[in-house]
Scaffold this motif. Structure first.
Motif, PDB file in Angstrom:
ATOM      1  N   LYS A  57      -9.022 -47.361 -22.593  1.00 18.54           N
ATOM      2  CA  LYS A  57     -10.361 -47.306 -22.011  1.00 18.54           C
ATOM      3  C   LYS A  57     -11.370 -46.847 -23.050  1.00 18.54           C
ATOM      4  CE  LYS A  57      -9.548 -42.725 -19.968  1.00 18.54           C
ATOM      5  NZ  LYS A  57      -9.552 -41.978 -18.728  1.00 18.54           N
ATOM      6  N   THR A  58     -12.647 -46.890 -22.684  1.00 20.04           N
ATOM      7  CA  THR A  58     -13.709 -46.386 -23.547  1.00 20.04           C
ATOM      8  C   THR A  58     -13.948 -44.928 -23.210  1.00 20.04           C
ATOM      9  OG1 THR A  58     -14.769 -48.550 -23.625  1.00 20.04           O
ATOM     10  CG2 THR A  58     -16.117 -46.654 -24.244  1.00 20.04           C
ATOM     11  N   LEU A  59     -13.902 -44.083 -24.242  1.00 24.95           N
ATOM     12  CA  LEU A  59     -14.216 -42.665 -24.087  1.00 24.95           C
ATOM     13  C   LEU A  59     -15.410 -42.350 -24.972  1.00 24.95           C
ATOM     14  CD1 LEU A  59     -10.679 -41.000 -24.209  1.00 24.95           C
ATOM     15  CD2 LEU A  59     -12.085 -41.476 -22.209  1.00 24.95           C
ATOM     16  N   PHE A  60     -16.114 -41.286 -24.623  1.00 25.73           N
ATOM     17  CA  PHE A  60     -17.286 -40.879 -25.384  1.00 25.73           C
ATOM     18  C   PHE A  60     -16.997 -39.548 -26.054  1.00 25.73           C
ATOM     19  CE2 PHE A  60     -18.610 -43.959 -22.331  1.00 25.73           C
ATOM     20  CZ  PHE A  60     -19.496 -44.749 -23.040  1.00 25.73           C
ATOM     21  N   PHE A  61     -16.678 -39.625 -27.359  1.00 26.48           N
ATOM     22  CA  PHE A  61     -16.360 -38.436 -28.136  1.00 26.48           C
ATOM     23  C   PHE A  61     -17.649 -37.744 -28.569  1.00 26.48           C
ATOM     24  CE2 PHE A  61     -12.414 -40.703 -28.272  1.00 26.48           C
ATOM     25  CZ  PHE A  61     -11.439 -39.726 -28.378  1.00 26.48           C
ATOM     26  N   CYS A  62     -17.652 -36.421 -28.497  1.00 27.29           N
ATOM     27  CA  CYS A  62     -18.816 -35.617 -28.837  1.00 27.29           C
ATOM     28  C   CYS A  62     -19.224 -35.827 -30.290  1.00 27.29           C
ATOM     29  CB  CYS A  62     -18.498 -34.142 -28.591  1.00 27.29           C
ATOM     30  SG  CYS A  62     -19.821 -33.022 -29.084  1.00 27.29           S
ATOM     31  N   GLY A  63     -20.519 -35.997 -30.520  1.00 25.57           N
ATOM     32  CA  GLY A  63     -21.048 -36.134 -31.871  1.00 25.57           C
ATOM     33  C   GLY A  63     -21.779 -34.892 -32.343  1.00 25.57           C
ATOM     34  N   CYS A  64     -22.231 -34.043 -31.388  1.00 22.39           N
ATOM     35  CA  CYS A  64     -22.999 -32.854 -31.769  1.00 22.39           C
ATOM     36  C   CYS A  64     -22.121 -31.638 -32.031  1.00 22.39           C
ATOM     37  CB  CYS A  64     -24.041 -32.528 -30.703  1.00 22.39           C
ATOM     38  SG  CYS A  64     -23.396 -31.827 -29.158  1.00 22.39           S
ATOM     39  N   LYS A  65     -20.864 -31.715 -31.633  1.00 27.03           N
ATOM     40  CA  LYS A  65     -19.864 -30.653 -31.825  1.00 27.03           C
ATOM     41  C   LYS A  65     -20.150 -29.413 -30.983  1.00 27.03           C
ATOM     42  CE  LYS A  65     -18.391 -33.594 -34.794  1.00 27.03           C
ATOM     43  NZ  LYS A  65     -17.413 -34.577 -34.392  1.00 27.03           N
ATOM     44  N   ALA A  66     -21.005 -29.546 -29.956  1.00 25.67           N
ATOM     45  CA  ALA A  66     -21.356 -28.411 -29.095  1.00 25.67           C
ATOM     46  C   ALA A  66     -20.804 -28.563 -27.677  1.00 25.67           C
ATOM     47  CB  ALA A  66     -22.879 -28.254 -29.034  1.00 25.67           C
ATOM     48  N   THR A  67     -20.000 -29.581 -27.441  1.00 27.21           N
ATOM     49  CA  THR A  67     -19.466 -29.832 -26.103  1.00 27.21           C
ATOM     50  C   THR A  67     -18.609 -28.676 -25.588  1.00 27.21           C
ATOM     51  OG1 THR A  67     -18.215 -31.386 -24.735  1.00 27.21           O
ATOM     52  CG2 THR A  67     -17.423 -31.075 -26.979  1.00 27.21           C
ATOM     53  N   GLY A  68     -18.627 -28.489 -24.297  1.00 28.62           N
ATOM     54  CA  GLY A  68     -17.735 -27.529 -23.663  1.00 28.62           C
ATOM     55  C   GLY A  68     -16.492 -28.222 -23.144  1.00 28.62           C
ATOM     56  N   ASN A  69     -16.391 -29.534 -23.384  1.00 32.36           N
ATOM     57  CA  ASN A  69     -15.286 -30.362 -22.907  1.00 32.36           C
ATOM     58  C   ASN A  69     -14.630 -31.099 -24.075  1.00 32.36           C
ATOM     59  OD1 ASN A  69     -13.651 -31.648 -20.957  1.00 32.36           O
ATOM     60  ND2 ASN A  69     -15.013 -33.415 -20.885  1.00 32.36           N
ATOM     61  N   ALA A  70     -14.449 -30.390 -25.173  1.00 32.69           N
ATOM     62  CA  ALA A  70     -13.927 -31.006 -26.399  1.00 32.69           C
ATOM     63  C   ALA A  70     -12.611 -31.736 -26.155  1.00 32.69           C
ATOM     64  CB  ALA A  70     -13.726 -29.933 -27.466  1.00 32.69           C
ATOM     65  N   PRO A  71     -12.478 -32.918 -26.737  1.00 31.33           N
ATOM     66  CA  PRO A  71     -13.345 -33.548 -27.722  1.00 31.33           C
ATOM     67  C   PRO A  71     -14.386 -34.492 -27.114  1.00 31.33           C
ATOM     68  CG  PRO A  71     -11.345 -34.827 -27.571  1.00 31.33           C
ATOM     69  CD  PRO A  71     -11.193 -33.651 -26.610  1.00 31.33           C
ATOM     70  N   LEU A  72     -14.469 -34.533 -25.804  1.00 28.16           N
ATOM     71  CA  LEU A  72     -15.350 -35.499 -25.150  1.00 28.16           C
ATOM     72  C   LEU A  72     -16.733 -34.926 -24.882  1.00 28.16           C
ATOM     73  CD1 LEU A  72     -12.713 -36.972 -22.674  1.00 28.16           C
ATOM     74  CD2 LEU A  72     -13.310 -37.760 -24.979  1.00 28.16           C
ATOM     75  N   CYS A  73     -17.707 -35.804 -24.857  1.00 24.37           N
ATOM     76  CA  CYS A  73     -19.103 -35.433 -24.630  1.00 24.37           C
ATOM     77  C   CYS A  73     -19.292 -34.868 -23.221  1.00 24.37           C
ATOM     78  CB  CYS A  73     -19.982 -36.665 -24.808  1.00 24.37           C
ATOM     79  SG  CYS A  73     -21.722 -36.372 -24.469  1.00 24.37           S
ATOM     80  N   ASP A  74     -20.065 -33.779 -23.131  1.00 25.81           N
ATOM     81  CA  ASP A  74     -20.441 -33.236 -21.826  1.00 25.81           C
ATOM     82  C   ASP A  74     -21.957 -33.166 -21.659  1.00 25.81           C
ATOM     83  OD1 ASP A  74     -21.266 -31.083 -23.354  1.00 25.81           O
ATOM     84  OD2 ASP A  74     -20.011 -29.599 -22.311  1.00 25.81           O
ATOM     85  N   GLY A  75     -22.689 -33.807 -22.569  1.00 27.88           N
ATOM     86  CA  GLY A  75     -24.154 -33.820 -22.500  1.00 27.88           C
ATOM     87  C   GLY A  75     -24.805 -32.647 -23.209  1.00 27.88           C
ATOM     88  N   ALA A  76     -24.041 -31.814 -23.899  1.00 26.03           N
ATOM     89  CA  ALA A  76     -24.592 -30.645 -24.592  1.00 26.03           C
ATOM     90  C   ALA A  76     -25.661 -31.036 -25.610  1.00 26.03           C
ATOM     91  CB  ALA A  76     -23.477 -29.850 -25.278  1.00 26.03           C
ATOM     92  N   HIS A  77     -25.581 -32.248 -26.147  1.00 32.57           N
ATOM     93  CA  HIS A  77     -26.564 -32.701 -27.135  1.00 32.57           C
ATOM     94  C   HIS A  77     -27.976 -32.744 -26.564  1.00 32.57           C
ATOM     95  CE1 HIS A  77     -25.124 -36.407 -25.150  1.00 32.57           C
ATOM     96  NE2 HIS A  77     -26.361 -36.810 -25.292  1.00 32.57           N
ATOM     97  N   ASN A  78     -28.095 -32.837 -25.245  1.00 33.95           N
ATOM     98  CA  ASN A  78     -29.412 -32.880 -24.615  1.00 33.95           C
ATOM     99  C   ASN A  78     -30.130 -31.545 -24.675  1.00 33.95           C
ATOM    100  OD1 ASN A  78     -29.363 -35.629 -23.746  1.00 33.95           O
ATOM    101  ND2 ASN A  78     -27.890 -35.035 -22.184  1.00 33.95           N
TER     102      ASN A  78
END
Length: 80
Positions: A57-78
């Motif tokens: 499947k398609t997953l969205f890996f965090c790019g900002c490194k600030a996620t609380g759901n590592a390694p996946l994006c949780d919207g922390a970049h916003n």
């Protein structure tokens, strides 16, 4: 070196993962192979995070490194 990761980008990386395959997410933000580790963390306090895909499947890996759901994006970049 800083113990704060570098923001690779303020958006997630969409990745098509394969069931059973292991991925190593970059936690330091220094990798040229974002969102995955290329060994750039050497001589820092960082280490890559192992992720094993459970399904194709398609997953969205965090790019900002600030996620609380590592390694996946949780919207922390916003909030950066």
């Amino acid at each position: 070196m800083s113990d704060t990761p570098i923001i690779a980008q303020k958006a997630p990386y969409p990745v098509e993962v394969t069931a059973g395959k292991t991925y190593f997410w970059c936690t330091c933000g220094r990798s040229d192979s974002q969102p995955f580790c290329d060994g750039s963390h050497k001589e820092t306090g960082f280490a890559p995070m192992k992720y094993e895909a459970e399904a194709d499947k398609t997953l969205f890996f965090c790019g900002c490194k600030a996620t609380g759901n590592a390694p996946l994006c949780d919207g922390a970049h916003n909030k950066l």
